[in-house]
Write a protein that holds these residues in place. Structure first.
Motif, PDB file in Angstrom:
ATOM      1  N   UNK A  16       0.832  -1.207   0.080  1.00 38.92           N
ATOM      2  CA  UNK A  16      -0.215   0.148  -0.055  1.00 38.92           C
ATOM      3  C   UNK A  16       0.608   1.240   0.239  1.00 38.92           C
ATOM      4  N   UNK A  17       2.017   1.075   0.806  1.00 39.35           N
ATOM      5  CA  UNK A  17       2.980   2.191   0.859  1.00 39.35           C
ATOM      6  C   UNK A  17       3.454   2.580  -0.373  1.00 39.35           C
ATOM      7  N   UNK A  18       3.876   1.716  -1.219  1.00 40.85           N
ATOM      8  CA  UNK A  18       4.596   1.642  -2.574  1.00 40.85           C
ATOM      9  C   UNK A  18       3.613   2.029  -3.607  1.00 40.85           C
ATOM     10  N   UNK A  19       2.292   1.739  -3.532  1.00 40.57           N
ATOM     11  CA  UNK A  19       1.455   2.197  -4.349  1.00 40.57           C
ATOM     12  C   UNK A  19       1.248   3.824  -4.243  1.00 40.57           C
ATOM     13  N   UNK A  20       1.094   4.340  -2.961  1.00 39.74           N
ATOM     14  CA  UNK A  20       0.752   5.791  -2.610  1.00 39.74           C
ATOM     15  C   UNK A  20       1.929   6.381  -3.112  1.00 39.74           C
ATOM     16  N   UNK A  21       3.080   5.928  -2.748  1.00 41.50           N
ATOM     17  CA  UNK A  21       4.300   6.566  -3.342  1.00 41.50           C
ATOM     18  C   UNK A  21       4.443   6.674  -4.818  1.00 41.50           C
ATOM     19  N   UNK A  22       4.099   5.702  -5.449  1.00 39.16           N
ATOM     20  CA  UNK A  22       4.186   5.867  -7.056  1.00 39.16           C
ATOM     21  C   UNK A  22       3.278   6.779  -7.632  1.00 39.16           C
ATOM     22  N   UNK A  23       1.858   6.698  -6.955  1.00 35.86           N
ATOM     23  CA  UNK A  23       0.772   7.765  -7.330  1.00 35.86           C
ATOM     24  C   UNK A  23       1.256   9.141  -7.123  1.00 35.86           C
ATOM     25  N   UNK A  24       1.841   9.376  -5.973  1.00 31.28           N
ATOM     26  CA  UNK A  24       2.335  10.799  -5.818  1.00 31.28           C
ATOM     27  C   UNK A  24       3.329  11.100  -6.670  1.00 31.28           C
ATOM     28  N   UNK A  25       4.398  10.157  -6.759  1.00 34.69           N
ATOM     29  CA  UNK A  25       5.423  10.652  -7.720  1.00 34.69           C
ATOM     30  C   UNK A  25       5.061  10.698  -9.069  1.00 34.69           C
ATOM     31  N   UNK A  26       4.115   9.929  -9.729  1.00 35.11           N
ATOM     32  CA  UNK A  26       3.573  10.335 -11.010  1.00 35.11           C
ATOM     33  C   UNK A  26       2.778  11.393 -11.082  1.00 35.11           C
ATOM     34  N   UNK A  27       2.022  11.725 -10.215  1.00 37.88           N
ATOM     35  CA  UNK A  27       1.544  12.963  -9.971  1.00 37.88           C
ATOM     36  C   UNK A  27       2.400  14.333  -9.980  1.00 37.88           C
ATOM     37  N   UNK A  28       3.235  14.025  -9.384  1.00 37.64           N
ATOM     38  CA  UNK A  28       4.482  15.145  -9.309  1.00 37.64           C
ATOM     39  C   UNK A  28       5.063  15.354 -10.678  1.00 37.64           C
ATOM     40  N   UNK A  29       5.440  14.131 -11.284  1.00 37.95           N
ATOM     41  CA  UNK A  29       5.946  14.344 -12.737  1.00 37.95           C
ATOM     42  C   UNK A  29       4.945  14.986 -13.573  1.00 37.95           C
ATOM     43  N   UNK A  30       3.621  14.488 -13.536  1.00 35.79           N
ATOM     44  CA  UNK A  30       2.549  15.093 -14.443  1.00 35.79           C
ATOM     45  C   UNK A  30       2.499  16.485 -14.047  1.00 35.79           C
ATOM     46  N   UNK A  31       2.477  16.941 -12.939  1.00 35.15           N
ATOM     47  CA  UNK A  31       2.388  18.276 -12.669  1.00 35.15           C
ATOM     48  C   UNK A  31       3.559  19.244 -13.216  1.00 35.15           C
ATOM     49  N   UNK A  32       4.870  18.581 -12.836  1.00 37.27           N
ATOM     50  CA  UNK A  32       6.088  19.262 -13.396  1.00 37.27           C
ATOM     51  C   UNK A  32       6.169  19.661 -14.835  1.00 37.27           C
ATOM     52  N   UNK A  33       5.615  18.563 -15.703  1.00 40.13           N
ATOM     53  CA  UNK A  33       5.396  18.815 -17.197  1.00 40.13           C
ATOM     54  C   UNK A  33       4.373  19.592 -17.426  1.00 40.13           C
ATOM     55  N   UNK A  34       3.009  19.667 -16.816  1.00 41.11           N
ATOM     56  CA  UNK A  34       1.962  20.475 -17.122  1.00 41.11           C
ATOM     57  C   UNK A  34       1.997  22.031 -16.888  1.00 41.11           C
ATOM     58  N   UNK A  35       2.493  21.913 -15.470  1.00 39.51           N
ATOM     59  CA  UNK A  35       2.440  23.431 -14.944  1.00 39.51           C
ATOM     60  C   UNK A  35       3.736  23.717 -14.549  1.00 39.51           C
ATOM     61  N   UNK A  36       4.780  23.317 -14.535  1.00 39.72           N
ATOM     62  CA  UNK A  36       6.071  23.611 -14.359  1.00 39.72           C
ATOM     63  C   UNK A  36       6.158  23.695 -12.725  1.00 39.72           C
ATOM     64  N   UNK A  37       7.553  23.856 -12.360  1.00 41.88           N
ATOM     65  CA  UNK A  37       7.897  23.961 -11.024  1.00 41.88           C
ATOM     66  C   UNK A  37       7.343  24.746 -10.162  1.00 41.88           C
ATOM     67  N   UNK A  38       6.979  26.106 -10.703  1.00 49.82           N
ATOM     68  CA  UNK A  38       6.110  26.864  -9.943  1.00 49.82           C
ATOM     69  C   UNK A  38       4.848  26.375  -9.668  1.00 49.82           C
ATOM     70  N   UNK A  39       3.961  25.587 -10.528  1.00 50.51           N
ATOM     71  CA  UNK A  39       2.955  25.360 -10.197  1.00 50.51           C
ATOM     72  C   UNK A  39       2.765  23.894  -9.459  1.00 50.51           C
ATOM     73  N   UNK A  40       3.987  23.440  -9.474  1.00 52.96           N
ATOM     74  CA  UNK A  40       4.131  22.091  -8.664  1.00 52.96           C
ATOM     75  C   UNK A  40       4.304  22.309  -7.428  1.00 52.96           C
ATOM     76  N   UNK A  41       2.978  22.660  -6.642  1.00 53.50           N
ATOM     77  CA  UNK A  41       2.894  22.754  -5.197  1.00 53.50           C
ATOM     78  C   UNK A  41       2.526  21.329  -4.573  1.00 53.50           C
ATOM     79  N   UNK A  42       2.692  21.184  -3.289  1.00 48.88           N
ATOM     80  CA  UNK A  42       2.254  19.846  -2.664  1.00 48.88           C
ATOM     81  C   UNK A  42       0.632  19.825  -2.626  1.00 48.88           C
ATOM     82  N   UNK A  43       0.039  20.900  -2.710  1.00 52.50           N
ATOM     83  CA  UNK A  43      -1.665  21.079  -2.990  1.00 52.50           C
ATOM     84  C   UNK A  43      -1.773  20.487  -4.372  1.00 52.50           C
TER      85      UNK A  43
END
Length: 193
Positions: A16-43
Motif C-alpha cells: 500500500x505504501x509503495x502504491x501511494x508513493x508511486x501515485x504521488x510521484x507520478x502526479x508530481x511528474x505530471x504536474x512538473x510537465x504540465x504546470x512547471x515547477x512553480x505550479x507543482x505545489x504539494x497541494x
C-alpha cells in the motif's frame, strides 16, 4: 461439483505504501510537465494523486524532496525501459538524443532552471544529478560497449542534453531536420578510423 471462491489477497502495508508513493510521484511528474515547477505545489500534487495531505507529507516532507524523488523515480523507469529493449550491438547516438526527450527531460529541465535560484532545490538535486550522470555512463557503456571512450560518451551526453534544451524553441519537424543535419557531423567527430 462445488465451485470454490477465493478471497482476494489483502495487500500488505509495504504494498500500500509503495502504491501511494508511486501515485504521488507520478502526479508530481505530471504536474512538473504540465504546470512547471512553480505550479507543482504539494497541494497540486495532492489533488492529482488523490491522497491526503498527511500521506503526502509523511512520505515527502518538503516540496524539494517530492520533486527530486519524482524525477529519480522517472529516471529509474526510463533507464530500465531503454536498457530492456532488444539490442543489435549497432545502437547509435540517436539513443542518447532520445534519452533526453519526453516527460523525464521536461520535468528535469523544470528543476534545473528552478535550481539556479532556489538553493534548497539545488542542494537536493546535486545527489540526483550525480545518480543520473552515473546511470547515463553505465547505460551508455552497456549500449555502446567499447565503441566510445568514457570521455567521448560524456561529451556525447552533454551534446544530447544541449540539443534537448534548444529543442524547446523548435517545432518537432524543425527539430527532426536539425538533428538529422547535426547527427552525421557528431558521429564523424567520434569516428576512430
Amino acid at each position: 461439483m462445488t465451485e470454490q471462491t477465493t478471497t482476494p489477497r489483502r495487500r500488505t502495508q509495504a504494498e500500500r505504501t509503495a502504491a501511494t508513493q508511486a501515485r504521488v510521484l507520478d502526479a508530481a511528474i505530471e504536474a512538473l510537465v504540465e504546470v512547471g515547477y512553480a505550479g507543482t505545489t504539494t497541494q497540486e500534487v495532492n489533488r492529482r494523486a488523490g491522497v491526503s495531505r498527511g500521506a503526502l507529507l509523511h512520505h515527502f516532507p518538503t516540496r524539494e524532496s517530492l520533486v527530486v524523488a519524482a524525477v529519480d523515480h522517472l529516471v529509474e523507469r526510463r533507464l530500465a525501459e531503454v536498457l530492456s529493449r532488444p539490442r543489435t550491438g549497432e545502437e547509435g547516438l540517436e539513443v542518447l538524443v532520445e534519452a533526453f526527450s519526453g516527460p523525464l527531460f521536461d520535468a528535469a529541465l523544470e528543476l534545473w532552471v528552478a535550481a539556479r535560484t532556489d538553493v534548497n532545490l539545488r542542494t537536493a538535486m546535486i545527489p540526483l544529478e550525480k545518480k543520473v550522470s552515473d546511470a547515463l555512463a553505465v547505460g551508455g557503456a552497456e549500449l555502446f560497449g567499447d565503441r566510445y571512450t568514457p570521455e567521448e560518451l560524456e561529451l556525447s551526453i552533454e551534446l544530447a542534453r544541449g540539443l534537448a534544451v534548444s529543442r524547446i524553441l523548435r517545432s518537432p519537424e524543425a527539430d527532426r531536420e536539425y538533428i538529422d543535419r547535426l547527427l552525421p557531423i557528431w558521429k564523424d567527430l567520434l569516428n576512430h578510423d
